[in-house]
Scaffold this motif. Structure first.
Motif, PDB file in Angstrom:
ATOM      1  N   GLN A   1       1.008  -1.115   0.027  1.00  0.00           N
ATOM      2  CA  GLN A   1      -0.121   0.123   0.099  1.00  0.00           C
ATOM      3  C   GLN A   1       0.807   1.323   0.034  1.00  0.00           C
TER       4      GLN A   1
ATOM      5  N   VAL B   1       0.886   4.627   1.252  1.00  0.00           N
ATOM      6  CA  VAL B   1       0.188   5.389   2.162  1.00  0.00           C
ATOM      7  C   VAL B   1       1.132   6.698   2.579  1.00  0.00           C
ATOM      8  N   ASN B   2       0.570   7.862   2.580  1.00  0.00           N
ATOM      9  CA  ASN B   2       1.487   8.962   2.712  1.00  0.00           C
ATOM     10  C   ASN B   2       1.564   9.178   4.001  1.00  0.00           C
TER      11      ASN B   2
ATOM     12  N   GLY C   1       5.372   8.814  -2.266  1.00  0.00           N
ATOM     13  CA  GLY C   1       4.285   8.332  -3.442  1.00  0.00           C
ATOM     14  C   GLY C   1       4.585   8.868  -4.849  1.00  0.00           C
TER      15      GLY C   1
ATOM     16  N   GLY D   1      -6.217   4.936  -2.100  1.00  0.00           N
ATOM     17  CA  GLY D   1      -6.227   4.311  -0.816  1.00  0.00           C
ATOM     18  C   GLY D   1      -7.334   5.028   0.202  1.00  0.00           C
TER      19      GLY D   1
ATOM     20  N   GLY E   1      -2.903   8.000  -2.782  1.00  0.00           N
ATOM     21  CA  GLY E   1      -2.394   6.864  -2.291  1.00  0.00           C
ATOM     22  C   GLY E   1      -2.739   5.659  -3.414  1.00  0.00           C
TER      23      GLY E   1
ATOM     24  N   THR F   1       6.261   4.284   1.136  1.00  0.00           N
ATOM     25  CA  THR F   1       6.598   5.453   0.691  1.00  0.00           C
ATOM     26  C   THR F   1       7.807   6.424   1.310  1.00  0.00           C
TER      27      THR F   1
END
Length: 427
Positions: free
Chosen positions: A74, A76-77, A106, A126, A180, A370
């Protein structure tokens, strides 16, 4: 010489073809020796090669063997502790720098995928899913916080809207982040390794760093060779062991578990996640899931402190999956695996320099896909003499775990139990 293969995961079974890479058996010289061919090491190597450095990468097993090739996939920020927590700890100026970088990883992934044509099933979108009104309130605050730092690809989801993106009755709402998304994580690492080699970088597999000879011209020793370099980047994270004792004292490997179902077919898969977004819930010990390119459900969660491998991964994760999706009760699990990430006490990454020429980044604390790509850029900048962003990370305060290495596991497990209980009780 030992040959360490990939674990038996869905990712290893569906990995893109790769060339055989030799073990180091000679003495070589380079500008930068990178220890670890996961995301941190590969990202560092790519940015350095793009700026004219000669780079040699040492990998103890195979490219992406550790967390980079086993994670939930995934994008994800931000960080494992968000920007408001950082701001309270270090003040507005340093927090502004770190906040400006929180959404860069990202973008770097997408740039790499496009530039080097990496086939890794990249999908956008996301979802953070709230199980309680309190968690929904946190997402509302998080949206305001992220927008303050220029991140605007966000949408709050009420109960009706979240039902449109995930067929789970548990959630009261959520937040959609269109920047995301998700990827096949091992194929991303393999594509980045190919990009490193296309620029003249050299990667040695089955070549663990066993000793670093520090000094003006540091040397990294492997079982059958050595690398003399101007700089070293230590990027082993949870798989570094005790190679650098100063780093081991302030971090703890933790295991997380993941399962992959049999292929569900297009119609069934679409009924679960109609827009093909990835999802993670807002619990402290969170669950996360997504669809693969061949329409399996990847579902992960749980933490084993001290990185022990559970005897039966499916028994731990399948009940979590069925709580979210009871409609999967008759679905077969084809793969179950575990992997380690590196936890810090602050849950913020540790970045710094030992002496004048050994740089490191570690301790993503479960938020690494990320961050590691950003870290590679920041480390490369520092080696080029542009250290402002590196210093913003390096100046974050870090502490050893209470009780040292002997007691860090039970203390962390007690803390996780407490927060897990709070999640269950809705506090």
């Amino acid at each position: 010489m030992a040959n360490t293969p990939y674990p038996e995961s869905y990712y290893a079974a569906s990995a893109n073809p790769v060339p055989a890479r030799p073990a180091l058996q000679d003495d070589v010289e380079t500008d930068v020796c990178v220890i670890g061919a996961g995301y941190t090491g590969l990202s560092s190597a790519l940015f350095l090669l793009e700026n004219g450095f000669k780079v040699t990468v040492l990998e103890a097993a195979k490219v992406g063997f550790g967390a980079s090739g086993r994670n939930g996939g995934q994008i994800v920020n931000s960080y494992s502790r968000d920007i408001d927590v950082i701001e309270r700890s270090v003040g507005p100026q340093q927090a502004q720098l770190l906040g400006n970088m929180a959404f860069e990883g990202g973008r770097i992934i997408r740039e790499r995928v496009a530039k080097y044509q990496i086939q890794c099933d990249l999908k956008d979108g996301g979802v953070f899913a709230a199980l309680t009104a309190k968690q929904m309130g946190h997402l509302e605050s998080q949206k305001r916080l992220w927008e303050r730092f220029g991140h605007t690809q966000l949408e709050l989801l009420d109960q009706r809207r979240i039902r449109e993106v995930v067929a789970c009755e548990e959630y009261v709402g959520g937040m959609l982040d269109m920047s995301g998304g998700h990827i096949h994580p091992l194929n991303l690492a393999l594509g980045e390794a190919a990009a490193v080699e296309s620029l003249g970088g050299v990667i040695y597999e089955q070549s663990p760093a066993v000793r670093i000879e520090r000094g003006a011209s540091p040397v990294v020793h492997t079982p059958q060779g050595k690398v003399r370099a101007k700089f070293i980047i230590v990027a082993g994270n949870a798989y570094l062991g005790n190679l650098v004792p100063e780093l081991a004292a302030k971090s703890m490997p933790c295991g997380t578990q993941v399962i992959a179902t049999e292929p569900l077919g297009d119609e069934f898969a679409h009924s679960l996640l109609p827009q093909d977004y990835c999802v993670e819930d807002c619990n402290y010990l969170l669950d996360y899931y997504r669809l693969t390119g061949d329409k399996r459900l990847i579902f992960g969660g749980g933490v084993v402190y001290g990185a022990r491998d559970p005897a039966n991964i499916e028994a731990i994760i399948r009940p979590k999956m069925l709580k979210a999706f009871p409609q999967l009760k008759d679905v077969k699990i084809d793969y179950a695996w575990t992997g380690n990430f590196l936890l810090t006490l602050s849950r913020l990454p540790q970045v710094g320099r030992l002496g004048d020429n050994i740089y490191y980044s570690q301790g993503c604390s479960g938020h690494g896909v990320t961050y590691t790509h950003l870290a590679g850029k920041v480390l490369a900048e520092a080696l080029r003499g542009q250290a402002e962003r590196f210093d913003a990370f390096a100046d974050l305060p870090h502490y050893p775990f209470p009780g040292g290495q002997l007691l860090r596991t039970p203390f962390a497990a007690m803390g996780a139990w407490y927060y897990g209980l709070r999640d269950k009780l809705g506090f």
